[in-house]
Design a protein around this motif. Structure first.
Motif, PDB file in Angstrom:
ATOM      1  N   LEU A  17       0.810  -1.219   0.000  1.00 50.87           N
ATOM      2  CA  LEU A  17       0.000   0.000   0.000  1.00 50.87           C
ATOM      3  C   LEU A  17       0.842   1.267   0.000  1.00 50.87           C
ATOM      4  CD1 LEU A  17      -2.948  -0.855   2.437  1.00 50.87           C
ATOM      5  CD2 LEU A  17      -2.704  -1.335  -0.001  1.00 50.87           C
ATOM      6  N   TRP A  18       2.146   1.134   0.149  1.00 50.64           N
ATOM      7  CA  TRP A  18       3.006   2.323   0.154  1.00 50.64           C
ATOM      8  C   TRP A  18       2.861   3.135  -1.123  1.00 50.64           C
ATOM      9  CZ3 TRP A  18       8.332   0.370   2.471  1.00 50.64           C
ATOM     10  CH2 TRP A  18       8.128  -0.026   3.794  1.00 50.64           C
ATOM     11  N   PRO A  19       2.864   2.495  -2.313  1.00 49.46           N
ATOM     12  CA  PRO A  19       2.715   3.313  -3.534  1.00 49.46           C
ATOM     13  C   PRO A  19       1.383   4.051  -3.618  1.00 49.46           C
ATOM     14  CG  PRO A  19       3.566   1.120  -4.063  1.00 49.46           C
ATOM     15  CD  PRO A  19       3.128   1.077  -2.647  1.00 49.46           C
ATOM     16  N   LEU A  20       0.391   3.594  -2.840  1.00 52.46           N
ATOM     17  CA  LEU A  20      -0.914   4.262  -2.832  1.00 52.46           C
ATOM     18  C   LEU A  20      -0.975   5.387  -1.802  1.00 52.46           C
ATOM     19  CD1 LEU A  20      -3.265   1.137  -3.091  1.00 52.46           C
ATOM     20  CD2 LEU A  20      -2.385   2.572  -4.941  1.00 52.46           C
ATOM     21  N   GLY A  21       0.141   5.578  -1.092  1.00 49.67           N
ATOM     22  CA  GLY A  21       0.206   6.673  -0.128  1.00 49.67           C
ATOM     23  C   GLY A  21      -0.172   6.299   1.288  1.00 49.67           C
TER      24      GLY A  21
ATOM     25  N   VAL B 249      -4.868  -4.818   7.394  1.00 51.82           N
ATOM     26  CA  VAL B 249      -5.512  -5.829   8.239  1.00 51.82           C
ATOM     27  C   VAL B 249      -7.027  -5.815   8.046  1.00 51.82           C
ATOM     28  CG1 VAL B 249      -5.925  -6.554  10.627  1.00 51.82           C
ATOM     29  CG2 VAL B 249      -3.649  -5.804   9.927  1.00 51.82           C
ATOM     30  N   ALA B 250      -7.618  -4.615   8.027  1.00 56.14           N
ATOM     31  CA  ALA B 250      -9.068  -4.508   7.876  1.00 56.14           C
ATOM     32  C   ALA B 250      -9.527  -5.003   6.510  1.00 56.14           C
ATOM     33  CB  ALA B 250      -9.504  -3.063   8.092  1.00 56.14           C
ATOM     34  N   ALA B 251      -8.792  -4.670   5.449  1.00 60.70           N
ATOM     35  CA  ALA B 251      -9.178  -5.095   4.101  1.00 60.70           C
ATOM     36  C   ALA B 251      -9.063  -6.608   3.945  1.00 60.70           C
ATOM     37  CB  ALA B 251      -8.315  -4.391   3.062  1.00 60.70           C
ATOM     38  N   LEU B 252      -8.018  -7.197   4.518  1.00 55.89           N
ATOM     39  CA  LEU B 252      -7.817  -8.637   4.404  1.00 55.89           C
ATOM     40  C   LEU B 252      -8.900  -9.439   5.110  1.00 55.89           C
ATOM     41  CD1 LEU B 252      -3.951  -8.928   4.904  1.00 55.89           C
ATOM     42  CD2 LEU B 252      -5.225  -9.574   2.846  1.00 55.89           C
ATOM     43  N   HIS B 253      -9.543  -8.843   6.103  1.00 55.96           N
ATOM     44  CA  HIS B 253     -10.502  -9.601   6.909  1.00 55.96           C
ATOM     45  C   HIS B 253     -11.916  -9.041   6.800  1.00 55.96           C
ATOM     46  CE1 HIS B 253      -6.490 -10.416   8.651  1.00 55.96           C
ATOM     47  NE2 HIS B 253      -6.961 -11.647   8.542  1.00 55.96           N
TER      48      HIS B 253
ATOM     49  N   GLN C 259      -8.488  -0.184  -5.558  1.00 57.69           N
ATOM     50  CA  GLN C 259      -7.035  -0.332  -5.699  1.00 57.69           C
ATOM     51  C   GLN C 259      -6.425  -1.018  -4.489  1.00 57.69           C
ATOM     52  OE1 GLN C 259      -8.816   2.388  -6.333  1.00 57.69           O
ATOM     53  NE2 GLN C 259      -7.814   3.787  -7.774  1.00 57.69           N
ATOM     54  N   ILE C 260      -6.982  -0.787  -3.325  1.00 63.70           N
ATOM     55  CA  ILE C 260      -6.473  -1.411  -2.103  1.00 63.70           C
ATOM     56  C   ILE C 260      -6.676  -2.917  -2.161  1.00 63.70           C
ATOM     57  CG2 ILE C 260      -6.878  -1.650   0.387  1.00 63.70           C
ATOM     58  CD1 ILE C 260      -7.382   1.372   0.447  1.00 63.70           C
ATOM     59  N   TYR C 261      -7.865  -3.348  -2.563  1.00 63.77           N
ATOM     60  CA  TYR C 261      -8.142  -4.783  -2.636  1.00 63.77           C
ATOM     61  C   TYR C 261      -7.288  -5.449  -3.718  1.00 63.77           C
ATOM     62  CZ  TYR C 261     -12.103  -3.712   0.391  1.00 63.77           C
ATOM     63  OH  TYR C 261     -12.869  -3.300   1.446  1.00 63.77           O
ATOM     64  N   ARG C 262      -7.132  -4.780  -4.844  1.00 67.64           N
ATOM     65  CA  ARG C 262      -6.304  -5.362  -5.909  1.00 67.64           C
ATOM     66  C   ARG C 262      -4.855  -5.488  -5.468  1.00 67.64           C
ATOM     67  NH1 ARG C 262      -9.401  -2.087  -9.568  1.00 67.64           N
ATOM     68  NH2 ARG C 262      -7.740  -0.533  -9.578  1.00 67.64           N
TER      69      ARG C 262
ATOM     70  N   LEU D 137      -6.928  -9.311  -3.544  1.00 69.63           N
ATOM     71  CA  LEU D 137      -8.305  -9.643  -3.195  1.00 69.63           C
ATOM     72  C   LEU D 137      -9.237  -9.250  -4.327  1.00 69.63           C
ATOM     73  CD1 LEU D 137      -8.211  -8.207   0.424  1.00 69.63           C
ATOM     74  CD2 LEU D 137      -8.049 -10.621  -0.204  1.00 69.63           C
ATOM     75  N   GLY D 138     -10.353  -9.944  -4.431  1.00 69.90           N
ATOM     76  CA  GLY D 138     -11.329  -9.624  -5.455  1.00 69.90           C
ATOM     77  C   GLY D 138     -12.132  -8.389  -5.088  1.00 69.90           C
ATOM     78  N   PRO D 139     -12.760  -7.757  -6.059  1.00 66.91           N
ATOM     79  CA  PRO D 139     -13.509  -6.524  -5.817  1.00 66.91           C
ATOM     80  C   PRO D 139     -14.715  -6.706  -4.913  1.00 66.91           C
ATOM     81  CG  PRO D 139     -13.918  -7.351  -8.034  1.00 66.91           C
ATOM     82  CD  PRO D 139     -12.791  -8.155  -7.475  1.00 66.91           C
ATOM     83  N   ARG D 140     -15.228  -7.949  -4.784  1.00 67.88           N
ATOM     84  CA  ARG D 140     -16.411  -8.162  -3.969  1.00 67.88           C
ATOM     85  C   ARG D 140     -16.141  -7.860  -2.497  1.00 67.88           C
ATOM     86  NH1 ARG D 140     -16.289 -12.837  -1.240  1.00 67.88           N
ATOM     87  NH2 ARG D 140     -14.542 -14.210  -1.658  1.00 67.88           N
ATOM     88  N   ARG D 141     -14.876  -7.891  -2.074  1.00 66.85           N
ATOM     89  CA  ARG D 141     -14.559  -7.586  -0.672  1.00 66.85           C
ATOM     90  C   ARG D 141     -15.011  -6.177  -0.300  1.00 66.85           C
ATOM     91  NH1 ARG D 141     -10.707 -10.503   2.479  1.00 66.85           N
ATOM     92  NH2 ARG D 141     -10.817 -12.674   1.818  1.00 66.85           N
TER      93      ARG D 141
END
Length: 309
Positions: free
Chosen positions: A12-16, A27-31, A81-84, A88-92
């Motif tokens: 996620l560093w390149p996303l700022g 952590v939140a996105a993964l779960h 972009q975070i999920y990708r 992770l798939g976009p459905r998350r």
């Protein structure tokens, strides 16, 4: 903050998003992609007032939206972009249609917050790779078959999106009860994992269940089931599975092939069918009464409401 998610957070560093906040978003996105203010406070070890500022920052950057689910405020990570980046798939990033699906995601994250130092594997693709590395074939993994409109039949492994903690000598599987007031989901989940657990134990690795619940009622129900899986009592007269299975196969083969001589040992066809039914029930009792796990832990959330959302 040293946890198993530190390396993952670097994507996620390149996303700022770096530092503790990038770590939390990972952590939140993964779960599940959903979280509450108390969960932000607990994971980052900050005050409630500080957590409000953190959430405002994420909302200002348009990566988080605040939703209301039955009068309760829940935050949702929305940026695809975070999920990708995390594989992770976009459905998350979508809001679950059913309230118990939302609570399952929140409870999964809540458990991970309090067990952050376990060696979590959080995506289905990573789980498949990890178990294949142990010499376990894909056909032993829990899976769900579905059909895509464009590419036809497909298989999704670990469809419940529940993380696994895997280290050198044991595997720990998380089950989440969002408050459905029935033990059927745990039984169904266990059945889907049974082949995998047996193979892991056969390879000398212990299997433990981690169960996350919201109420004392849910805790007691989970304990009854998990206790039966770890310390079963075999009914008298059940015998061993091998001889029972071999007799089942003999009767089934005789019926399919119309082998009158083999069926004569049972008197007649109807007697053979009754014997077959009895043998199948005996095999079911043997299978459900054997030890299938080596231990369990049941954890009750203190940050999520005890009543269904």
């Amino acid at each position: 903050m040293s946890t198993p998610f530190r390396e993952k957070a670097k994507v996620l560093w390149p996303l700022g998003w770096a530092g503790q906040l990038g770590h939390w978003i990972t952590v939140a996105a993964l779960h599940g992609g959903l979280f509450t203010r108390p969960q932000v406070s607990a994971y980052l070890r900050i005050s409630r007032a500080h957590s409000y500022r953190v959430i405002r920052k994420m909302k200002g950057a348009r990566i988080v939206a605040e939703e209301t689910i039955e009068d309760r405020s829940v935050c949702r990570i929305t940026r695809s972009q975070i999920y990708r980046a995390l594989g992770l798939g976009p459905r998350r990033g979508r809001l679950p249609r059913r309230r118990h699906h939302a609570m399952r995601r929140l409870l999964t994250l809540d458990f991970v917050i309090d067990h952050r130092d376990l060696p979590w594997i959080s995506t289905g693709a990573e789980m498949v790779s990890a178990f294949e590395a142990l010499g376990i074939a894909r056909d032993l993994l829990p899976r769900r078959r579905f059909r895509l409109a464009t590419s036809g039949p497909s298989v999704r492994y670990f469809p419940d999106d529940l993380p696994v903690a895997l280290d050198g000598d044991r595997a720990r599987f998380l089950f989440v009860d969002p408050g459905l007031r029935t033990g059927e989901p745990l039984q169904r989940w266990g059945k889907a994992h049974l082949d995998l657990w047996e193979r892991l134990r056969g390879k000398g690795r212990s299997v433990e269940i981690l169960a996350a619940v919201r109420s004392v009622r849910d805790l007691r129900r989970a304990r009854n089931t998990l206790e039966s899986w770890s310390r079963p009592t075999r009914p008298r007269g059940c015998g061993e599975e091998g001889p029972v299975t071999r007799e089942i196969e003999r009767i089934e083969r005789a019926i399919i092939e119309g082998d009158a001589a083999a069926l004569k040992a049972y008197g007649e066809l109807q007697s053979a069918l009754r014997r077959l039914t009895a043998l199948r029930e005996r095999r079911r009792l043997i299978r459900t009464s054997r030890v299938v796990i080596d231990g369990y832990e049941i954890w009750r959330s203190t940050r999520l409401p005890a009543e269904p959302m």
